[in-house]
Design an enzyme around this catalytic site. Structure first.
Site, mmCIF file in Angstrom:
data_model
loop_
_atom_site.group_PDB
_atom_site.id
_atom_site.type_symbol
_atom_site.label_atom_id
_atom_site.label_comp_id
_atom_site.label_asym_id
_atom_site.label_seq_id
_atom_site.Cartn_x
_atom_site.Cartn_y
_atom_site.Cartn_z
ATOM 1 N N LYS A 143 0.869 -1.532 -0.214
ATOM 2 C CA LYS A 143 -0.377 0.352 -0.038
ATOM 3 C C LYS A 143 0.452 0.785 -0.229
ATOM 4 O O LYS A 143 0.212 2.086 0.099
ATOM 5 C CB LYS A 143 -1.000 0.625 1.145
ATOM 6 C CG LYS A 143 -1.749 -1.137 1.226
ATOM 7 C CD LYS A 143 -2.647 -1.222 2.755
ATOM 8 C CE LYS A 143 -3.904 -2.382 2.335
ATOM 9 N NZ LYS A 143 -3.011 -3.290 2.338
ATOM 10 N N ARG A 144 1.894 0.994 -0.977
ATOM 11 C CA ARG A 144 2.518 1.967 -0.659
ATOM 12 C C ARG A 144 2.530 3.565 -1.857
ATOM 13 O O ARG A 144 1.125 3.507 -2.506
ATOM 14 C CB ARG A 144 3.814 1.972 -1.496
ATOM 15 C CG ARG A 144 4.634 0.667 -0.343
ATOM 16 C CD ARG A 144 5.703 1.235 0.571
ATOM 17 N NE ARG A 144 6.683 0.838 1.206
ATOM 18 C CZ ARG A 144 6.126 -0.418 2.040
ATOM 19 N NH1 ARG A 144 5.250 -0.720 2.775
ATOM 20 N NH2 ARG A 144 6.987 -0.956 2.519
#
Length: 305
Positions: free
Chosen positions: A106-107
């Site tokens: 979930k960068r």
């Protein structure tokens, strides 16, 4: 593009599911921990080695019947640099067994920082005269909240290295609606984000009609899942929330198109801890995981058909 490779694996295994390898020490059978601690002590190294041994057992058991794994980076980072090394080794081990690997990180960031994230997880870095893939996953989950500035660097890496991304659209957690269900004009936030996925995906077309930009849409909201499937014809879905979070086969079936493709459904704890929920010895944890993925495959396929 990369998600074509994922769909190929789904067709090959007749299995639209992915196993989330999100290990805590509490999930690891005692005999594996005892062996690791005997060699490395009750240290972060001991924990990381126990997790890798456990992961290998799961992967060995399921690699011929499940197309993909999805390791959640946080569960490795919590054990320090040794845990991060185990993430790297897990990715490589699964790929060597022919599996597609999605890193759940979930960068999100912009500019050079997002280029660094993209390079770390999906690309290659130059070290002196050598070019090396730091992690080398096949896909990465990302947060699109910063807009195109946070996604464009990923698209460049995906084009160059045949990779894919999954953007958070309608997540499976209980409070997701606090923001995602709000309206921007006559559309919800998650609808707007879905539209953006369709637009970004135009740069990464695929042979099955689905682009290299996928969307995370949770199984716990089947009505929205059905809505998004109709509105996002070129966006492949990663569907969390099946099993332990309460999503069922009838609900997740709404993520698939008329040809029975268009999504992959994740299960983590139900597979990893399957040996705790049946008549299994802890040394049969991998067999228990195999039994659970077969049950899950049949459950979802029956709903799709």
């Amino acid at each position: 593009m990369s998600l074509d490779r994922l769909i190929d694996k789904i067709k090959e295994t007749n299995n639209p599911t992915v196993v989330g390898l999100d290990p805590k020490l509490d999930y690891i059978p005692e005999f594996i921990k005892e062996k690791a601690f005997a060699e490395y002590g009750e240290t972060l190294k001991g924990a990381a080695e126990a997790i890798f041994e456990y992961n290998k057992g799961i992967i060995d058991a399921i690699c011929e019947v499940v197309p993909a794994i999805k390791p959640q980076a946080a569960y490795y980072e919590m054990y320090g640099f040794e845990g991060v090394e185990t993430l790297y080794k897990t990715i490589r081990y699964a790929q060597d067994k022919g599996m597609f690997v999605m890193t759940d990180g979930k960068r999100n960031d912009i500019g050079a920082t997002m280029e660094a994230y993209s390079t770390a997880h999906l690309g290659e870095v130059v070290v002196g005269s050598k070019t090396i893939a730091p992690f080398g996953a096949d896909a990465l989950t990302v947060n699109g909240y910063l807009g195109t500035d946070g996604i464009a660097p990923l698209l460049d890496v995906c084009k160059k290295f045949d990779k894919g991304i999954f953007v958070l659209v309608k997540t499976s957690n209980k409070s997701s609606g606090e923001l995602q269900d709000l309206k921007i004009g006559d559309k919800t936030v998650y609808e707007v984000m879905g539209d953006m996925c369709e637009k970004w995906g135009e740069e990464l077309p695929g042979k099955y009609g689905y682009s290299g930009v996928g969307a995370v849409v949770g199984a716990t909201y089947p009505e929205q899942l059905e809505e998004m499937r109709a509105k996002l014809p070129h966006t492949f879905f990663l569907v969390p929330g099946y099993g332990a979070q309460g999503g069922g086969a009838a609900g997740v079936a709404k993520a698939f198109d008329k040809n029975g493709i268009g999504a992959i459904v994740n299960s983590s704890r139900a597979v990893m801890c399957a040996y705790k929920n049946g008549n299994y010895d802890e040394k049969d944890y991998a067999k228990a995981a195999y039994d659970e993925v077969i049950r899950m495959r049949e459950d979802i396929n029956s709903a799709i058909k």
